[in-house]
Design an enzyme around this catalytic site. Sequence first.
Site, PDB file in Angstrom:
ATOM      1  N   LYS A  53       0.837  -1.205   0.000  1.00  0.00           N
ATOM      2  CA  LYS A  53       0.000   0.000   0.000  1.00  0.00           C
ATOM      3  C   LYS A  53       0.875   1.260   0.000  1.00  0.00           C
ATOM      4  O   LYS A  53       0.620   2.211  -0.726  1.00  0.00           O
ATOM      5  CB  LYS A  53      -0.944  -0.011   1.222  1.00  0.00           C
ATOM      6  CG  LYS A  53      -2.014  -1.095   1.111  1.00  0.00           C
ATOM      7  CD  LYS A  53      -2.838  -1.267   2.381  1.00  0.00           C
ATOM      8  CE  LYS A  53      -3.815  -2.435   2.198  1.00  0.00           C
ATOM      9  NZ  LYS A  53      -4.728  -2.632   3.326  1.00  0.00           N
ATOM     10  N   GLN A  97      -4.548  -1.384   9.417  1.00  0.00           N
ATOM     11  CA  GLN A  97      -4.424  -2.740   8.876  1.00  0.00           C
ATOM     12  C   GLN A  97      -5.003  -3.763   9.845  1.00  0.00           C
ATOM     13  O   GLN A  97      -4.711  -3.727  11.039  1.00  0.00           O
ATOM     14  CB  GLN A  97      -2.938  -3.036   8.576  1.00  0.00           C
ATOM     15  CG  GLN A  97      -2.692  -4.328   7.835  1.00  0.00           C
ATOM     16  CD  GLN A  97      -3.317  -4.364   6.441  1.00  0.00           C
ATOM     17  OE1 GLN A  97      -3.437  -3.338   5.777  1.00  0.00           O
ATOM     18  NE2 GLN A  97      -3.729  -5.531   5.999  1.00  0.00           N
ATOM     19  N   ASP A 120     -11.274   2.691   4.107  1.00  0.00           N
ATOM     20  CA  ASP A 120     -11.480   1.235   4.086  1.00  0.00           C
ATOM     21  C   ASP A 120     -12.976   0.903   4.089  1.00  0.00           C
ATOM     22  O   ASP A 120     -13.357  -0.241   3.828  1.00  0.00           O
ATOM     23  CB  ASP A 120     -10.828   0.593   5.328  1.00  0.00           C
ATOM     24  CG  ASP A 120      -9.606  -0.245   4.978  1.00  0.00           C
ATOM     25  OD1 ASP A 120      -9.518  -0.697   3.823  1.00  0.00           O
ATOM     26  OD2 ASP A 120      -8.759  -0.453   5.857  1.00  0.00           O
TER      27      ASP A 120
HETATM   28  N1  LIG Z   1      -7.495  -2.522   6.822  1.00  0.00           N
HETATM   29  C1  LIG Z   1      -7.572  -3.601   6.032  1.00  0.00           C
HETATM   30  N2  LIG Z   1      -7.067  -4.778   6.441  1.00  0.00           N
HETATM   31  C2  LIG Z   1      -7.161  -5.846   5.619  1.00  0.00           C
HETATM   32  C3  LIG Z   1      -7.758  -5.745   4.336  1.00  0.00           C
HETATM   33  C4  LIG Z   1      -8.294  -4.496   3.952  1.00  0.00           C
HETATM   34  O1  LIG Z   1      -8.884  -4.325   2.853  1.00  0.00           O
HETATM   35  N3  LIG Z   1      -8.166  -3.443   4.817  1.00  0.00           N
HETATM   36  N4  LIG Z   1      -7.743  -6.832   3.468  1.00  0.00           N
HETATM   37  C5  LIG Z   1      -6.922  -7.978   3.745  1.00  0.00           C
HETATM   38  C6  LIG Z   1      -5.526  -7.968   3.179  1.00  0.00           C
HETATM   39  N5  LIG Z   1      -5.213  -7.063   2.059  1.00  0.00           N
HETATM   40  C7  LIG Z   1      -5.239  -5.739   2.268  1.00  0.00           C
HETATM   41  O2  LIG Z   1      -5.000  -5.229   3.307  1.00  0.00           O
HETATM   42  C8  LIG Z   1      -4.646  -7.572   0.820  1.00  0.00           C
HETATM   43  C9  LIG Z   1      -4.600  -8.910   0.512  1.00  0.00           C
HETATM   44  C10 LIG Z   1      -3.965  -9.355  -0.663  1.00  0.00           C
HETATM   45  C11 LIG Z   1      -3.396  -8.446  -1.539  1.00  0.00           C
HETATM   46  C12 LIG Z   1      -2.657  -8.858  -2.774  1.00  0.00           C
HETATM   47  O3  LIG Z   1      -2.333  -8.021  -3.585  1.00  0.00           O
HETATM   48  N6  LIG Z   1      -2.359 -10.132  -2.956  1.00  0.00           N
HETATM   49  C13 LIG Z   1      -1.554 -10.567  -4.079  1.00  0.00           C
HETATM   50  C14 LIG Z   1      -0.537 -11.559  -3.631  1.00  0.00           C
HETATM   51  C15 LIG Z   1       0.424 -10.963  -2.668  1.00  0.00           C
HETATM   52  C16 LIG Z   1       1.621 -11.840  -2.371  1.00  0.00           C
HETATM   53  O4  LIG Z   1       2.243 -12.334  -3.296  1.00  0.00           O
HETATM   54  O5  LIG Z   1       1.937 -11.940  -1.175  1.00  0.00           O
HETATM   55  C17 LIG Z   1      -2.444 -11.187  -5.146  1.00  0.00           C
HETATM   56  O6  LIG Z   1      -3.515 -11.715  -4.805  1.00  0.00           O
HETATM   57  O7  LIG Z   1      -2.036 -11.139  -6.299  1.00  0.00           O
HETATM   58  C18 LIG Z   1      -3.466  -7.114  -1.235  1.00  0.00           C
HETATM   59  C19 LIG Z   1      -4.091  -6.669  -0.072  1.00  0.00           C
HETATM   60  C20 LIG Z   1      -6.788  -8.230   5.237  1.00  0.00           C
HETATM   61  N7  LIG Z   1      -6.621  -7.035   5.991  1.00  0.00           N
END
Ligand SMILES: Nc1nc2c(c(=O)[nH]1)N[C@@H](CN(C=O)c1ccc(C(=O)N[C@@H](CCC(=O)O)C(=O)O)cc1)CN2
Length: 294
Positions: A53, A97, A120
């Site tokens: 982020k 987060q 969020d």
């Molecule tokens: N405050 C928040 N906490 C959490 C959220 C949220 O939206 N707001 N969501 C999830 C986790 N998350 C963002 O925070 C999130 C999960 C996955 C990805 C992502 O880009 N994944 C990649 C792979 C990443 C890797 O290789 O490790 C993909 O799917 O291609 C981004 C954000 C929980 N907490």
Amino acid sequence: MATVIDGKAVAQTIRSEIADEVRRLSEKYGKVPGLAVVIVGNRKDSQSYVAMKRKACCDLGIKSFDIDLTEQVSQVDIIKQVHELNANPDVHGILVQLPLPKHINEEQVLTEISLEKDVDGFHPLNIGKLAMKGREPLFLPCTPKACLELLSRSGISIKGKKAVVVGRSNIVGLPASLLLLKADATVTIVHSHTSDPESIIRQADIVIAAAGQPKMIKGSWIKPGAAVIDVGTNAIDDPSKKSGYRLVGDVDFEEVSKVAGWITPVPGGVGPMTVTMLLKNTLEGAKRTLEQNS
Ligand SMILES: Nc1nc2c(c(=O)[nH]1)N[C@@H](CN(C=O)c1ccc(C(=O)N[C@@H](CCC(=O)O)C(=O)O)cc1)CN2
């Protein structure tokens, strides 16, 4: 064979649109959007999402305010920090987060975030408005918004369709089902106490999988031609990888891609779009505030 929806490519297109808007905003008001990214503790997954982020902010010209709090921080001190960010005019969005450590009351922290900065979309009032007919929240939660954006950009209409959401978390399953309902789908939520989930999922034109169970959804559960959006990000052991693990979704991609009409991959599907929707919400929040104050 299903069309694979390339979330990474869609995210890139939207990010360059956001970067253009950030430049325009900066020329007009002499200010750039600001996003406070708050992390508590040192969970590896949370650190990696937060790093993504912060980097994305930097790439697009959004100023990130980095707040790193120790695992032992008290409820009072987190809330004090949130209040300071609420009062900072250069901060247009605040995200904390999740998950937070067990001793912290998550709901209370989220409730203290100013509604106008709740990028969020997790503030109970924003979620409440999402649930109400004729009311709109200031911000939509990022992952559900990402799912609908991917459907829309793939030319998949929602109105009148049967949609099944697998999972009922506050972050994804519940708000995704409310968003689909607002878009005039007939929505069913399948969860851990649902009997015979396969037969319900098999009727769906649109499936949003957010159960957190690796490869749970099989090809035989899917109606031919359905759109399948996979929100799962599950790490499973893989000794052939340097890291020792690889990421898989809640959907068995090999099987389901042979039956579905559309499918999102993991990685490279909903994940990159989640971060992009956060940036979009931050831009929208900044625009609203700067326009009001001008
Ligand atoms: N405050 C928040 N906490 C959490 C959220 C949220 O939206 N707001 N969501 C999830 C986790 N998350 C963002 O925070 C999130 C999960 C996955 C990805 C992502 O880009 N994944 C990649 C792979 C990443 C890797 O290789 O490790 C993909 O799917 O291609 C981004 C954000 C929980 N907490």
